[in-house]
Design a protein around this motif. Structure first.
Motif, PDB file in Angstrom:
ATOM      1  N   ASP A 123       0.819  -1.206   0.000  1.00 35.47           N
ATOM      2  CA  ASP A 123       0.000   0.000   0.000  1.00 35.47           C
ATOM      3  C   ASP A 123       0.858   1.264   0.000  1.00 35.47           C
ATOM      4  OD1 ASP A 123       0.855  -0.667   2.626  1.00 35.47           O
ATOM      5  OD2 ASP A 123      -0.664   0.656   3.472  1.00 35.47           O
ATOM      6  N   GLN A 124       2.131   1.145   0.365  1.00 35.76           N
ATOM      7  CA  GLN A 124       3.020   2.300   0.390  1.00 35.76           C
ATOM      8  C   GLN A 124       3.958   2.325  -0.812  1.00 35.76           C
ATOM      9  OE1 GLN A 124       2.796   4.795   2.655  1.00 35.76           O
ATOM     10  NE2 GLN A 124       0.983   3.676   3.279  1.00 35.76           N
ATOM     11  N   HIS A 125       3.932   1.299  -1.634  1.00 39.52           N
ATOM     12  CA  HIS A 125       4.803   1.246  -2.803  1.00 39.52           C
ATOM     13  C   HIS A 125       4.387   2.338  -3.788  1.00 39.52           C
ATOM     14  CE1 HIS A 125       6.712  -0.277  -6.432  1.00 39.52           C
ATOM     15  NE2 HIS A 125       7.501  -0.961  -5.630  1.00 39.52           N
ATOM     16  N   PRO A 126       5.334   3.038  -4.415  1.00 39.88           N
ATOM     17  CA  PRO A 126       4.987   4.120  -5.344  1.00 39.88           C
ATOM     18  C   PRO A 126       4.036   3.690  -6.456  1.00 39.88           C
ATOM     19  CG  PRO A 126       7.334   4.140  -4.885  1.00 39.88           C
ATOM     20  CD  PRO A 126       6.767   2.920  -4.219  1.00 39.88           C
ATOM     21  N   ARG A 131      -1.384   3.924  -8.747  1.00 37.02           N
ATOM     22  CA  ARG A 131      -2.587   3.206  -9.199  1.00 37.02           C
ATOM     23  C   ARG A 131      -3.822   3.702  -8.464  1.00 37.02           C
ATOM     24  NH1 ARG A 131       0.412  -1.206  -9.677  1.00 37.02           N
ATOM     25  NH2 ARG A 131       0.096  -1.839  -7.544  1.00 37.02           N
ATOM     26  N   ARG A 132      -3.671   3.862  -7.145  1.00 38.15           N
ATOM     27  CA  ARG A 132      -4.792   4.327  -6.337  1.00 38.15           C
ATOM     28  C   ARG A 132      -5.226   5.735  -6.778  1.00 38.15           C
ATOM     29  NH1 ARG A 132      -3.061   4.361  -0.849  1.00 38.15           N
ATOM     30  NH2 ARG A 132      -2.757   2.165  -1.199  1.00 38.15           N
ATOM     31  N   ALA A 133      -4.268   6.616  -7.041  1.00 43.94           N
ATOM     32  CA  ALA A 133      -4.593   7.969  -7.504  1.00 43.94           C
ATOM     33  C   ALA A 133      -5.282   7.916  -8.860  1.00 43.94           C
ATOM     34  CB  ALA A 133      -3.323   8.811  -7.582  1.00 43.94           C
ATOM     35  N   GLY A 134      -4.820   7.029  -9.742  1.00 41.90           N
ATOM     36  CA  GLY A 134      -5.461   6.877 -11.045  1.00 41.90           C
ATOM     37  C   GLY A 134      -6.876   6.355 -10.918  1.00 41.90           C
ATOM     38  N   ASP A 135      -7.089   5.391 -10.014  1.00 39.21           N
ATOM     39  CA  ASP A 135      -8.431   4.859  -9.788  1.00 39.21           C
ATOM     40  C   ASP A 135      -9.368   5.956  -9.296  1.00 39.21           C
ATOM     41  OD1 ASP A 135      -7.558   2.376 -10.547  1.00 39.21           O
ATOM     42  OD2 ASP A 135      -7.377   1.582  -8.499  1.00 39.21           O
TER      43      ASP A 135
END
Length: 144
Positions: A123-126, A131-135
């Protein structure tokens, strides 16, 4: 950094070959577990050197070998480090009895374990954060 580490490794091996105390020969550097002096621990160092050579040579041949083969060879690097640590811990002779050497080995182990634990937190990997920001951007675009 890798080049500096390689230079120090070459100096380490060369000095061990020249030093008459241990009595190593060039074959002992590459063929594991055949040394007269501490064959198990010197052997772990030889395996680590062999793995390092395999990773280096496969990097040079990367465009000529299949990607899964290259990746498989590179995954052996994860075995290289603990073998090198064992080699250090049990063949450092009188140096391992000194506090400074114990602290160097302990600091190395702590740093690598901490980095591995940090890496495992996906969850902390860049990539996961991107991916989370893109989602979130995708979801925000679908809400309109």
């Amino acid at each position: 950094m890798s080049l500096v580490a390689l230079v120090f490794l070459v100096v380490h091996i060369a000095s061990a070959l020249v030093d008459g105390y241990v009595g190593l020969n060039l074959l002992d550097v590459f063929v594991p577990f055949g040394a007269d002096y501490s064959p198990l621990w010197i052997g772990f160092g030889a395996v680590a050197v062999d793995l390092l050579l395999a990773v280096g040579v496969s990097s040079l041949l990367r465009s000529r070998i299949p990607r899964p083969v290259w990746r498989g060879i590179h995954l052996t690097a994860y075995a290289m480090w603990p073998l090198a640590v064992l080699h250090t811990a049990f063949t450092a002779g009188g140096d391992m009895a000194s506090l400074w050497m114990q602290l160097v080995v302990a600091a190395n182990v702590v740093a690598v374990v901490a980095a591995a634990l940090r890496w495992r937190r996906r969850d902390q990997h860049p990539d996961a954060l991107a991916r989370r920001a893109g989602d979130l951007r995708h979801l925000a675009g679908n809400v309109r």
